[in-house]
Design an enzyme around this catalytic site. Structure first.
Site, PDB file in Angstrom:
ATOM      1  CG  HIS A  88      -5.710 -23.692 -14.437  1.00 52.47           C
ATOM      2  ND1 HIS A  88      -5.977 -23.146 -13.208  1.00 52.47           N
ATOM      3  CD2 HIS A  88      -6.745 -23.355 -15.247  1.00 52.47           C
ATOM      4  CE1 HIS A  88      -7.140 -22.528 -13.269  1.00 52.47           C
ATOM      5  NE2 HIS A  88      -7.628 -22.635 -14.499  1.00 52.47           N
ATOM      6  CG  ASP A 120      -9.682 -23.429 -22.858  1.00 48.93           C
ATOM      7  OD1 ASP A 120     -10.913 -23.488 -22.968  1.00 48.93           O
ATOM      8  OD2 ASP A 120      -9.093 -22.523 -22.252  1.00 48.93           O
TER       9      ASP A 120
END
Ligand code: CMC
Length: 430
Positions: free
Chosen positions: A308, A365
């Protein structure tokens, strides 16, 4: 604004410029560089915007080092535990948790806007049967501007609010319609007696030939996932919505652009890509092979659902989803070997120097798709589910921007092309 200043000195010209430092209520201080080009004649270069704040916002706060995510000051863990998706939508849009009366009014408003113009169903039926639902969503959201002319003027606060509520209300209806079109099932109209998540599940999975009872476990799981995906400050799709918003484009066009940005596998498309990847890996013994591929710089393969831009410790949403994944699968009595595979992949990756050194952790996710699959959603709908939830964030950010419109978003570039040269007639070219 802070008392601190940063002084930049250009060694070539000897000129100095004092840059003010902006301090928000939390987070790193930010250098205000608006005067930089006028003062020293320089632009800044920051591809990917890793060091750039594009706006100020009071909606969502992230501390990526500590793994903190808050909506309007409320920790995501508390909202996930106690709130409902529509309450979170209200919080994001209006800045405060609603009173009971405010909540009921809001829920009523949203519920009254769940139907779409009948002609819109004709439009959806015009898509080829195997159209990806994200393609349908993108097109249909943009087309709402052609149906709802009474909510296009972004200078009118009442029209803005109407458009915002419409989009939150109609997204599940459009999403379910895109799925049903693909399946060849007849249109399912929204049942307004149901709550937001149950209504969506009903529109997705009910068929005229059989009774369909919405599973409370499924509705609760969806509510949780929608809360966790509702907003995430200036991510790629939200920045896209704001950039398009800065041009004065209508709200439906702005959100359609957000849907398009979300679709990419580096962003919301990752939840679909995770399931595809887990299917491809297939069994635990093949995990090392895929870890090796993810580390190989000559191989474009990346571990989907890992890494991320902002979180460098852990993604707090992933921690909540991992726990929920075990609970939901147990409650639904689903035994999916992909869960074991995902856990093994996570374990091996988190022990590997490559992932440790780069601070790469599972993101939101990584586990969400396993829950969606257990609820009966096909993989192609995963990013659509993300889009339904993120619509609340997009409209909240768009409303905040519209309340205080700034200049059009217009970045510059470092030009690396040819310098001036003269045109050569066609016959004279070598
Ligand atoms: N697998 C293997 N290596 C990775 C991964 C990964 N998933 N993610 C980052 N890296 C490596 C990357 O190769 C680079 O290595 P090096 O420094 O040796 O060149 C380093 O880690 C930093 O990566 P980056 O691409 O500069 O990081 P970024 O902040 O630009 O990208 C990201 C962030 C999320 C796009 C990226 O981590 C990624 O592609 N992850 C997989 C896709 C994914 O799961 N996306 C969902 C993001 S969360 C939900 C959302 O935003 O929608």
């Amino acid at each position: 604004m802070s008392d601190n200043k940063v002084i930049l000195t250009d060694q070539a010209s000897g000129k100095s410029l004092e840059l003010p430092v902006i301090k928000g209520t939390e987070g790193d201080p930010t250098l205000d560089i608006k005067q930089l080009n006028g003062g020293l004649g320089y632009f800044t270069y920051d591809p990917g915007y890793a060091s750039t704040s594009s706006c100020s916002s009071a909606i969502t706060f992230i501390d990526g080092g500590k793994g903190i995510l808050r909506y309007r000051g409320y920790p995501i863990e508390q909202l996930a535990e106690n709130s409902s998706f529509l309450e979170v939508a209200y919080l994001l849009m209006f800045g405060e948790l609603p009173t009971r009366a405010e909540y009921e009014d809001f829920e009523n408003d949203i519920t009254n806007h769940t139907m779409v113009h009948e002609k819109l169903n004709t439009f959806i039926n015009g898509f080829h049967y195997d159209a990806h639902p994200m393609a349908v969503l993108c097109g249909v959201m943009g087309s709402l501007a052609a149906f709802y002319h009474d909510s296009l003027d972004m200078n009118d606060p009442a029209q803005r609010l109407l458009a915002a509520k419409r989009m939150i209300a109609k997204m599940p209806t459009i999403a379910a319609a895109s799925y049903r079109h693909h399946m060849g099932w007849p249109t399912a109209y929204p049942k307004n007696s149901l709550d937001y998540c149950s209504r969506f599940l009903d529109m997705m999975f009910s068929v005229p030939a059989e009774n369909y009872e919405v599973s409370p476990v499924a509705a609760k799981a969806l509510n949780l996932l929608f809360i966790l995906h509702a907003d995430h400050e200036q991510n790629a799709s939200t920045s896209t919505v704001r950039l398009v918003g800065s041009t004065g484009a209508n709200p439906y066009a702005c959100v359609a652009s957000g849907i398009a940005a979300l679709w990419g596998p580096a962003h919301g498309g990752a939840n679909e890509a995770v399931l595809t990847m887990l299917d491809e890996i297939g069994s635990v013994d093949r995990v090392p092979e895929f870890i090796a591929r993810a580390k190989d710089k000559d191989d474009p393969f990346r571990l989907m659902g890992f890494g991320h831009r902002v979180y460098k410790n852990h993604d707090p949403r992933a921690s909540i989803i991992r726990k929920a994944c075990h609970e939901v699968l147990a409650e639904l009595g689903v035994d999916d070997p992909l869960l074991g595979l995902a856990m093994e992949l996570e374990k091996i990756a988190l022990e590997d120097d490559y992932f440790v050194a780069r601070k790469l952790y599972p993101n939101v996710d990584f586990y969400s798709g396993i829950i969606y699959k257990a609820l009966g959603f096909p993989t192609s709908m995963f990013t659509v589910l993300f889009a339904i939830a993120r619509t609340t964030g997009w409209v909240a950010q768009w409303l905040e921007q519209a309340d205080n419109p700034g200049r059009i978003g217009r970045p510059r570039q470092v030009y690396t092309g040819e310098t001036e040269r003269n045109y050569v007639a066609l016959d004279d070219r070598a």
